[in-house]
Design an enzyme around this catalytic site. Structure first.
Site, PDB file in Angstrom:
ATOM      1  N   ARG A  78     -71.645 -43.421 -48.848  1.00 12.55           N
ATOM      2  CA  ARG A  78     -72.877 -44.114 -49.219  1.00 12.55           C
ATOM      3  C   ARG A  78     -72.953 -44.239 -50.747  1.00 12.55           C
ATOM      4  O   ARG A  78     -72.178 -43.634 -51.470  1.00 12.55           O
ATOM      5  CB  ARG A  78     -74.097 -43.331 -48.701  1.00 12.55           C
ATOM      6  N   LYS A 129     -75.985 -37.924 -52.567  1.00 16.57           N
ATOM      7  CA  LYS A 129     -75.789 -36.484 -52.339  1.00 16.57           C
ATOM      8  C   LYS A 129     -76.112 -35.689 -53.603  1.00 16.57           C
ATOM      9  O   LYS A 129     -76.164 -36.229 -54.699  1.00 16.57           O
ATOM     10  CB  LYS A 129     -74.333 -36.196 -51.924  1.00 16.57           C
ATOM     11  N   TYR A 145     -80.814 -36.743 -52.964  1.00 14.10           N
ATOM     12  CA  TYR A 145     -80.967 -35.574 -52.092  1.00 14.10           C
ATOM     13  C   TYR A 145     -80.437 -34.351 -52.848  1.00 14.10           C
ATOM     14  O   TYR A 145     -79.373 -34.426 -53.479  1.00 14.10           O
ATOM     15  CB  TYR A 145     -80.128 -35.720 -50.805  1.00 14.10           C
ATOM     16  N   HIS A 202     -81.396 -30.588 -51.598  1.00 16.66           N
ATOM     17  CA  HIS A 202     -81.297 -29.441 -50.665  1.00 16.66           C
ATOM     18  C   HIS A 202     -80.978 -28.149 -51.428  1.00 16.66           C
ATOM     19  O   HIS A 202     -79.946 -27.503 -51.225  1.00 16.66           O
ATOM     20  CB  HIS A 202     -80.225 -29.699 -49.586  1.00 16.66           C
ATOM     21  N   GLU A 205     -85.585 -35.282 -50.259  1.00 11.76           N
ATOM     22  CA  GLU A 205     -85.984 -34.622 -49.011  1.00 11.76           C
ATOM     23  C   GLU A 205     -87.339 -33.939 -49.064  1.00 11.76           C
ATOM     24  O   GLU A 205     -87.852 -33.532 -48.023  1.00 11.76           O
ATOM     25  CB  GLU A 205     -84.905 -33.614 -48.557  1.00 11.76           C
ATOM     26  N   SER A 219     -82.587 -39.616 -39.903  1.00 14.17           N
ATOM     27  CA  SER A 219     -82.832 -39.165 -38.529  1.00 14.17           C
ATOM     28  C   SER A 219     -82.813 -40.350 -37.572  1.00 14.17           C
ATOM     29  O   SER A 219     -82.353 -40.243 -36.433  1.00 14.17           O
ATOM     30  CB  SER A 219     -84.181 -38.437 -38.429  1.00 14.17           C
ATOM     31  N   ASP A 223     -90.276 -32.344 -24.782  1.00 12.77           N
ATOM     32  CA  ASP A 223     -90.836 -31.840 -26.035  1.00 12.77           C
ATOM     33  C   ASP A 223     -91.897 -30.820 -25.661  1.00 12.77           C
ATOM     34  O   ASP A 223     -92.374 -30.787 -24.525  1.00 12.77           O
ATOM     35  CB  ASP A 223     -91.433 -32.985 -26.876  1.00 12.77           C
ATOM     36  N   VAL A 280     -84.121 -31.113 -31.516  1.00  9.60           N
ATOM     37  CA  VAL A 280     -85.325 -30.331 -31.840  1.00  9.60           C
ATOM     38  C   VAL A 280     -85.326 -29.968 -33.328  1.00  9.60           C
ATOM     39  O   VAL A 280     -84.283 -29.918 -33.984  1.00  9.60           O
ATOM     40  CB  VAL A 280     -85.422 -29.020 -31.021  1.00  9.60           C
ATOM     41  N   VAL A 307     -77.450 -33.018 -32.275  1.00  5.50           N
ATOM     42  CA  VAL A 307     -77.803 -33.592 -33.580  1.00  5.50           C
ATOM     43  C   VAL A 307     -78.390 -32.507 -34.486  1.00  5.50           C
ATOM     44  O   VAL A 307     -78.235 -32.540 -35.701  1.00  5.50           O
ATOM     45  CB  VAL A 307     -78.805 -34.761 -33.410  1.00  5.50           C
ATOM     46  N   ILE A 359     -77.383 -29.798 -35.180  1.00  4.82           N
ATOM     47  CA  ILE A 359     -76.336 -28.878 -35.647  1.00  4.82           C
ATOM     48  C   ILE A 359     -76.501 -28.565 -37.142  1.00  4.82           C
ATOM     49  O   ILE A 359     -76.123 -27.479 -37.601  1.00  4.82           O
ATOM     50  CB  ILE A 359     -74.922 -29.452 -35.350  1.00  4.82           C
ATOM     51  N   ASP A 360     -77.116 -29.496 -37.888  1.00  2.00           N
ATOM     52  CA  ASP A 360     -77.305 -29.217 -39.326  1.00  2.00           C
ATOM     53  C   ASP A 360     -78.305 -28.077 -39.543  1.00  2.00           C
ATOM     54  O   ASP A 360     -78.392 -27.530 -40.641  1.00  2.00           O
ATOM     55  CB  ASP A 360     -77.726 -30.478 -40.099  1.00  2.00           C
ATOM     56  N   VAL A 394     -71.331 -33.241 -34.917  1.00  3.79           N
ATOM     57  CA  VAL A 394     -71.055 -33.655 -36.296  1.00  3.79           C
ATOM     58  C   VAL A 394     -72.313 -33.464 -37.142  1.00  3.79           C
ATOM     59  O   VAL A 394     -73.389 -33.956 -36.803  1.00  3.79           O
ATOM     60  CB  VAL A 394     -70.578 -35.120 -36.336  1.00  3.79           C
ATOM     61  N   ALA A 395     -72.158 -32.750 -38.248  1.00  2.00           N
ATOM     62  CA  ALA A 395     -73.328 -32.363 -39.043  1.00  2.00           C
ATOM     63  C   ALA A 395     -73.815 -33.478 -39.967  1.00  2.00           C
ATOM     64  O   ALA A 395     -74.960 -33.445 -40.406  1.00  2.00           O
ATOM     65  CB  ALA A 395     -73.011 -31.112 -39.850  1.00  2.00           C
ATOM     66  N   ASN A 396     -72.960 -34.451 -40.291  1.00  3.90           N
ATOM     67  CA  ASN A 396     -73.409 -35.563 -41.156  1.00  3.90           C
ATOM     68  C   ASN A 396     -73.146 -36.897 -40.463  1.00  3.90           C
ATOM     69  O   ASN A 396     -72.373 -37.720 -40.920  1.00  3.90           O
ATOM     70  CB  ASN A 396     -72.726 -35.512 -42.526  1.00  3.90           C
TER      71      ASN A 396
HETATM   72  N1  LIG Z   1     -76.442 -34.198 -37.467  1.00  3.73           N
HETATM   73  C1  LIG Z   1     -76.949 -35.083 -38.315  1.00  3.73           C
HETATM   74  O1  LIG Z   1     -76.217 -35.839 -38.954  1.00  3.73           O
HETATM   75  C2  LIG Z   1     -78.437 -35.186 -38.482  1.00  3.73           C
HETATM   76  C3  LIG Z   1     -78.994 -36.307 -39.105  1.00  3.73           C
HETATM   77  C4  LIG Z   1     -80.389 -36.391 -39.197  1.00  3.73           C
HETATM   78  C5  LIG Z   1     -81.192 -35.355 -38.667  1.00  3.73           C
HETATM   79  N2  LIG Z   1     -80.590 -34.271 -38.096  1.00  3.73           N
HETATM   80  C6  LIG Z   1     -81.355 -33.155 -37.499  1.00  3.73           C
HETATM   81  O2  LIG Z   1     -81.924 -33.513 -36.263  1.00  3.73           O
HETATM   82  C7  LIG Z   1     -82.971 -32.596 -35.959  1.00  3.73           C
HETATM   83  C8  LIG Z   1     -84.210 -33.356 -35.519  1.00  3.73           C
HETATM   84  O3  LIG Z   1     -84.740 -34.087 -36.619  1.00  3.73           O
HETATM   85  P1  LIG Z   1     -86.042 -34.998 -36.480  1.00  3.73           P
HETATM   86  O4  LIG Z   1     -86.135 -35.780 -37.747  1.00  3.73           O
HETATM   87  O5  LIG Z   1     -86.038 -35.714 -35.193  1.00  3.73           O
HETATM   88  O6  LIG Z   1     -87.197 -33.896 -36.448  1.00  3.73           O
HETATM   89  P2  LIG Z   1     -88.692 -34.113 -35.954  1.00  3.73           P
HETATM   90  O7  LIG Z   1     -89.516 -33.063 -36.608  1.00  3.73           O
HETATM   91  O8  LIG Z   1     -89.103 -35.546 -36.116  1.00  3.73           O
HETATM   92  O9  LIG Z   1     -88.633 -33.827 -34.368  1.00  3.73           O
HETATM   93  C9  LIG Z   1     -88.348 -32.567 -33.833  1.00  3.73           C
HETATM   94  C10 LIG Z   1     -89.047 -32.465 -32.489  1.00  3.73           C
HETATM   95  O10 LIG Z   1     -88.609 -31.255 -31.858  1.00  3.73           O
HETATM   96  C11 LIG Z   1     -89.680 -30.803 -31.076  1.00  3.73           C
HETATM   97  N3  LIG Z   1     -89.441 -29.430 -30.654  1.00  3.73           N
HETATM   98  C12 LIG Z   1     -89.546 -28.281 -31.361  1.00  3.73           C
HETATM   99  N4  LIG Z   1     -89.239 -27.230 -30.565  1.00  3.73           N
HETATM  100  C13 LIG Z   1     -88.946 -27.721 -29.332  1.00  3.73           C
HETATM  101  C14 LIG Z   1     -88.575 -27.149 -28.094  1.00  3.73           C
HETATM  102  N5  LIG Z   1     -88.471 -25.840 -27.943  1.00  3.73           N
HETATM  103  N6  LIG Z   1     -88.337 -27.982 -27.050  1.00  3.73           N
HETATM  104  C15 LIG Z   1     -88.450 -29.315 -27.172  1.00  3.73           C
HETATM  105  N7  LIG Z   1     -88.817 -29.912 -28.334  1.00  3.73           N
HETATM  106  C16 LIG Z   1     -89.067 -29.132 -29.391  1.00  3.73           C
HETATM  107  C17 LIG Z   1     -90.894 -30.997 -31.985  1.00  3.73           C
HETATM  108  O11 LIG Z   1     -92.112 -30.975 -31.258  1.00  3.73           O
HETATM  109  C18 LIG Z   1     -90.583 -32.385 -32.581  1.00  3.73           C
HETATM  110  O12 LIG Z   1     -91.181 -33.415 -31.825  1.00  3.73           O
HETATM  111  C19 LIG Z   1     -83.172 -31.804 -37.262  1.00  3.73           C
HETATM  112  O13 LIG Z   1     -82.491 -30.573 -37.158  1.00  3.73           O
HETATM  113  C20 LIG Z   1     -82.530 -32.672 -38.307  1.00  3.73           C
HETATM  114  O14 LIG Z   1     -82.133 -31.924 -39.450  1.00  3.73           O
HETATM  115  C21 LIG Z   1     -79.237 -34.184 -38.004  1.00  3.73           C
END
Ligand SMILES: NC(=O)c1ccc[n+]([C@@H]2O[C@H](COP(=O)([O-])OP(=O)(O)OC[C@H]3O[C@@H](n4cnc5c(N)ncnc54)[C@H](O)[C@@H]3O)[C@@H](O)[C@H]2O)c1
Length: 371
Positions: A15, A75, A94, A96, A118, A134, A198, A239, A267, A269-270, A298-300
């Protein structure tokens, strides 16, 4: 203001901080924009496009760090970049910082004004500069899951939408926030049989109203999770408990109840992942198999679709960049308390409480910086 963008040097980061279109906006507002040669190659934006948008192409990052008033990146700055930051210079990217004492130490030493994407907020308490990533990851989760369900990738050979006369795949989305909503939208759009779990009644209500009959919603408790996971062809882990490690909602025991060739896309996993058997993977080798179940962790994820991700990011970062360039950072932060939340380090002080607390450093309120 002189605004600069450099080529990202973090491993496999494609990016870029400013698209040619964003450069055009900045130059149209009278700002001078410096772009390191090749900065946009990863998204197919060549130097000529930036020049057409009014940028000056500069051979090295060092020249940009030496000249620009504000550096716009994606980054967190790497060690060689941090060494080039100057006192009073604005860094907008970003960061972090909480888990990164080394970077925090260098930013403090630089004396630069560091605004982290962030932690910028909006009126509804959301994190608008984090949200597009996300959205990207949620949508990608279904693409990745669909591919992993193919036989050649270890999957059970199921097409998400089925075909006339053959049932579609069952998709369980755990967590109905930004990632979960976007994943459910894609899966439902492909005709899959989607259930979103949820534990927030408000979230479930909103999802129910939006999806109507196109997706089911279910309260997330142990019994409902166990049932959905055992029946699913594809499970998306989405979640988030803000500031905490992801809860391990799918145990190694539950995994044994799943169909052979089913797929988990974690997802979250990060944040450590929400399946007990998850460990982070890379785009080069995204999946592995445990008990016959394919894991994609995959974390990113947004890095794989650098072009879409860059444009999505610029849509939300540019308006603030324009205001900072126009008003100067102090006045921009004075006028906008949500942008003020983005100030993490200023003049050698940590101005974001969670970062200071996590790293055991003194905290200095952002309000002092803009006084
Ligand atoms: N792997 C990647 O590349 C990548 C990219 C973007 C985001 N993410 C990660 O994805 C995850 C979700 O992000 P988001 O933006 O959707 O967050 P968000 O806050 O919008 O949504 C999280 C949801 O999880 C729900 N939740 C919490 N505990 C729960 C449970 N026990 N059972 C069911 N639901 C539950 C919450 O009520 C909420 O609605 C985060 O960890 C974020 O860091 C990863």
């Amino acid at each position: 203001m002189i605004v600069g963008t450099v080529k990202e040097i973090k491993n496999h980061e494609y990016r870029v901080g400013l698209t040619p279109e964003s450069v055009h906006e900045l130059t149209a507002h009278g700002h001078r924009v410096l772009v390191e040669s090749g900065a946009g190659e990863g998204i197919g934006a060549h130097d000529a496009l930036y020049e057409k948008a009014g940028a000056e192409i500069v051979a090295t990052a060092a020249e940009i760090f030496a000249t620009a008033d504000m550096i716009v990146k994606v980054k967190e700055p790497q060690a060689v970049e941090r060494a080039m930051l100057r006192s009073g210079q604005i860094l907008y990217t970003y960061l972090h910082l909480a888990p990164d004492p080394e970077q925090t130490r260098d930013l403090i030493a630089s004396g630069a004004t560091c605004i982290a994407y962030e932690t910028v907020t909006d009126a509804s308490g959301g994190l608008p500069l984090l949200k597009p990533m996300s959205q990207v990851a949620g949508r990608m989760a279904i693409q990745a899951g669909a591919t992993a369900l193919e036989k050649a990738h270890g999957g059970r050979g199921v097409l998400l939408g089925g075909v006339p006369g053959v049932l579609p795949a069952k998709v369980a989305v755990i967590g109905g926030g930004v990632v979960g909503f976007n994943a459910a939208q894609m899966a439902a759009g492909l005709g899959a049989d989607v259930t979103i779990l949820d534990r927030s009644p408000e979230v479930l209500e909103k999802l129910g109203m939006y999806f109507e009959a196109r997706a089911k919603t279910r309260f997330s408790n142990r019994a409902n999770l166990a049932e959905c996971v055992a029946e699913a062809d594809l499970v998306i882990g989405a979640v988030l408990i803000p500031g905490a490690a992801a809860p391990k909602l799918v145990s190694a025991e539950m995994l044994k109840t799943m169909k052979k060739g089913a797929v988990l896309v974690d997802v979250a996993i990060d944040q450590g992942g929400c399946f007990e058997t998850s460990h982070a993977t890379t785009h080069a080798d995204p999946t592995y198999i445990v008990d016959g179940v394919v894991h994609y962790c995959v974390a990113n994820m947004p890095g794989a679709v650098a072009r879409t991700s860059t444009y999505a990011l610029n849509n939300v970062t540019l308006p603030h960049a324009l205001r900072i360039a126009e008003l100067g950072w102090k006045e921009a932060l004075r006028r906008d308390p949500h942008l003020r939340e983005g100030l993490n380090v200023w003049d050698g002080k940590v101005t974001y409480r969670a970062v200071a607390d996590d790293l055991g450093l003194p905290y200095s309120p952002a309000e002092e910086a803009i006084a």
